[in-house]
Design a protein around this motif. Structure first.
Motif, PDB file in Angstrom:
ATOM      1  N   THR A  88       0.847  -1.193   0.000  1.00 44.60           N
ATOM      2  CA  THR A  88       0.000   0.000   0.000  1.00 44.60           C
ATOM      3  C   THR A  88       0.881   1.241   0.000  1.00 44.60           C
ATOM      4  N   LEU A  89       0.225   2.408  -0.038  1.00 49.70           N
ATOM      5  CA  LEU A  89       0.983   3.661   0.029  1.00 49.70           C
ATOM      6  C   LEU A  89       1.767   3.757   1.336  1.00 49.70           C
ATOM      7  N   ARG A  90       1.234   3.172   2.395  1.00 47.76           N
ATOM      8  CA  ARG A  90       1.962   3.170   3.664  1.00 47.76           C
ATOM      9  C   ARG A  90       3.278   2.413   3.525  1.00 47.76           C
ATOM     10  N   ASP A  91       3.269   1.317   2.802  1.00 40.81           N
ATOM     11  CA  ASP A  91       4.494   0.553   2.593  1.00 40.81           C
ATOM     12  C   ASP A  91       5.511   1.360   1.781  1.00 40.81           C
ATOM     13  N   VAL A  92       5.025   2.085   0.788  1.00 36.82           N
ATOM     14  CA  VAL A  92       5.909   2.939  -0.009  1.00 36.82           C
ATOM     15  C   VAL A  92       6.551   3.992   0.882  1.00 36.82           C
ATOM     16  N   PHE A  93       5.737   4.612   1.722  1.00 37.21           N
ATOM     17  CA  PHE A  93       6.244   5.641   2.627  1.00 37.21           C
ATOM     18  C   PHE A  93       7.292   5.067   3.583  1.00 37.21           C
ATOM     19  N   GLU A  94       7.051   3.860   4.080  1.00 40.25           N
ATOM     20  CA  GLU A  94       7.988   3.246   5.014  1.00 40.25           C
ATOM     21  C   GLU A  94       9.337   2.957   4.357  1.00 40.25           C
ATOM     22  N   VAL A  95       9.310   2.516   3.097  1.00 38.98           N
ATOM     23  CA  VAL A  95      10.572   2.285   2.379  1.00 38.98           C
ATOM     24  C   VAL A  95      11.315   3.607   2.199  1.00 38.98           C
ATOM     25  N   ALA A  96      10.588   4.674   1.832  1.00 36.33           N
ATOM     26  CA  ALA A  96      11.214   5.976   1.633  1.00 36.33           C
ATOM     27  C   ALA A  96      11.855   6.487   2.925  1.00 36.33           C
ATOM     28  N   VAL A  97      11.153   6.316   4.045  1.00 35.65           N
ATOM     29  CA  VAL A  97      11.675   6.779   5.334  1.00 35.65           C
ATOM     30  C   VAL A  97      12.880   5.940   5.761  1.00 35.65           C
ATOM     31  N   ALA A  98      12.793   4.626   5.576  1.00 38.32           N
ATOM     32  CA  ALA A  98      13.872   3.734   5.993  1.00 38.32           C
ATOM     33  C   ALA A  98      15.148   3.966   5.188  1.00 38.32           C
ATOM     34  N   THR A  99      15.007   4.506   3.975  1.00 37.06           N
ATOM     35  CA  THR A  99      16.175   4.712   3.123  1.00 37.06           C
ATOM     36  C   THR A  99      17.197   5.640   3.770  1.00 37.06           C
ATOM     37  N   VAL A 100      16.720   6.665   4.491  1.00 31.76           N
ATOM     38  CA  VAL A 100      17.638   7.671   5.043  1.00 31.76           C
ATOM     39  C   VAL A 100      18.589   7.081   6.087  1.00 31.76           C
ATOM     40  N   PRO A 101      18.114   6.432   7.138  1.00 35.15           N
ATOM     41  CA  PRO A 101      19.062   5.873   8.109  1.00 35.15           C
ATOM     42  C   PRO A 101      19.924   4.752   7.522  1.00 35.15           C
ATOM     43  N   VAL A 102      19.351   3.934   6.656  1.00 35.61           N
ATOM     44  CA  VAL A 102      20.146   2.871   6.024  1.00 35.61           C
ATOM     45  C   VAL A 102      21.275   3.489   5.201  1.00 35.61           C
ATOM     46  N   LEU A 103      20.952   4.513   4.446  1.00 33.69           N
ATOM     47  CA  LEU A 103      21.959   5.192   3.633  1.00 33.69           C
ATOM     48  C   LEU A 103      23.042   5.813   4.502  1.00 33.69           C
TER      49      LEU A 103
END
Length: 277
Positions: A88-103
């Motif tokens: 869902t859009l929530r899953d998309v948002f979670e991937v986008a948010v998680a990208t920053v700390p992982v990066l």
């Protein structure tokens, strides 16, 4: 004087040859795109990931001195598109948010280059390119989404061609000389008009697309397409690069061909979502 009269004809032949080259490149590319749009499902999602990766590769190569962490960027784009397809859009948002700390952790672990520049360069590829191809997947999933994706792309590329022809024929006043010296206000007007007319005309053959909805889509494409084009031009100028790649020969790389669509496909999603409601 005879030499002065011959010069315009040589220029005209050159312009005609360039336009023909554009068409010869655009036709097979359009066929491939339409095939994947028609297939839909996981095939279209994987195609969106492939387009995103190709654009990211060219961008990260341009920004090489910033030392972007391409692997994280590629993984994030794949995650965004797959989240849009399976979740869902929530899953998309979670991937986008998680990208920053992982990066951040990945850049620190690498231990080379300036952290802020590496993060900024990588995230540009994620949030500019990754969000665009993700919205392509989201739009394809909406009712009549396949048709709207085609309409948006038709408007984008017809508008781009209209801007090119209009600029060659009538161009006098520079649009943004510090970013792209060859673009003119006259070309912009011709391109916007071509985009609106092409999307509106497409709607005449699609009973589910009302004239007002086609007009909204056309306006969105007409406005956002040139902005996307200038956005990429500004990045190339900062990077000191004429073309992002050579896949399409004299017409550059994937990012050069997709720059406007990276903006219009996002606009098309929200316009169509609003129209359906």
């Amino acid at each position: 004087m005879p030499g002065a009269r011959r010069a315009p004809r040589r220029e005209g032949r050159g312009q005609g040859s360039e336009l023909l080259t554009r068409i010869l490149i655009a036709v097979p590319a359009a066929i491939v795109v339409v095939i994947f749009i028609d297939l839909g499902g996981i095939a279209f999602a994987l195609f969106m990931i492939a387009v995103g990766w190709a654009c990211q590769h060219e961008l990260y190569r341009m920004l090489d001195r910033w030392r972007p962490l391409a692997l994280v960027g590629f993984a994030s784009v794949a995650g965004l598109v797959l989240a849009a397809h399976f979740g869902t859009l929530r899953d998309v948002f979670e991937v986008a948010v998680a990208t920053v700390p992982v990066l951040f952790l990945a850049v620190i672990a690498r231990g080379k280059g300036r952290v802020s520049f590496s993060i900024a360069g990588t995230l540009l590829g994620v949030y500019w390119i990754g969000f665009a191809v993700t919205h392509g997947e989201l739009l394809r999933q909406l009712p009549h989404g396949s048709g709207v994706v085609i309409d948006v792309l038709v408007g984008t590329f017809v508008g781009d061609t209209g801007a090119y022809i209009g600029g060659q024929m009538f161009g006098r006043r520079p649009l943004a000389p510090q970013i792209s010296p060859n673009k003119t206000w006259e070309g912009l007007f011709c391109g916007m008009l071509a985009a609106i007319v092409s999307v509106f005309a497409a709607g005449l053959f699609q009973p589910w697309l009302t004239q007002s909805a086609a007009l909204y889509l056309g306006l969105a494409v007409a406005i956002l397409g040139p902005i996307g084009d200038l956005f990429e031009s500004a990045i190339k100028r900062d990077a000191g690069t004429k073309d992002t790649g050579s896949l399409f020969g004299p017409h550059g790389g994937v990012l050069d061909r997709a720059d406007a669509a990276l903006f219009t496909i996002v606009a098309g999603y929200y316009v169509w979502l609003a129209v359906m409601h």
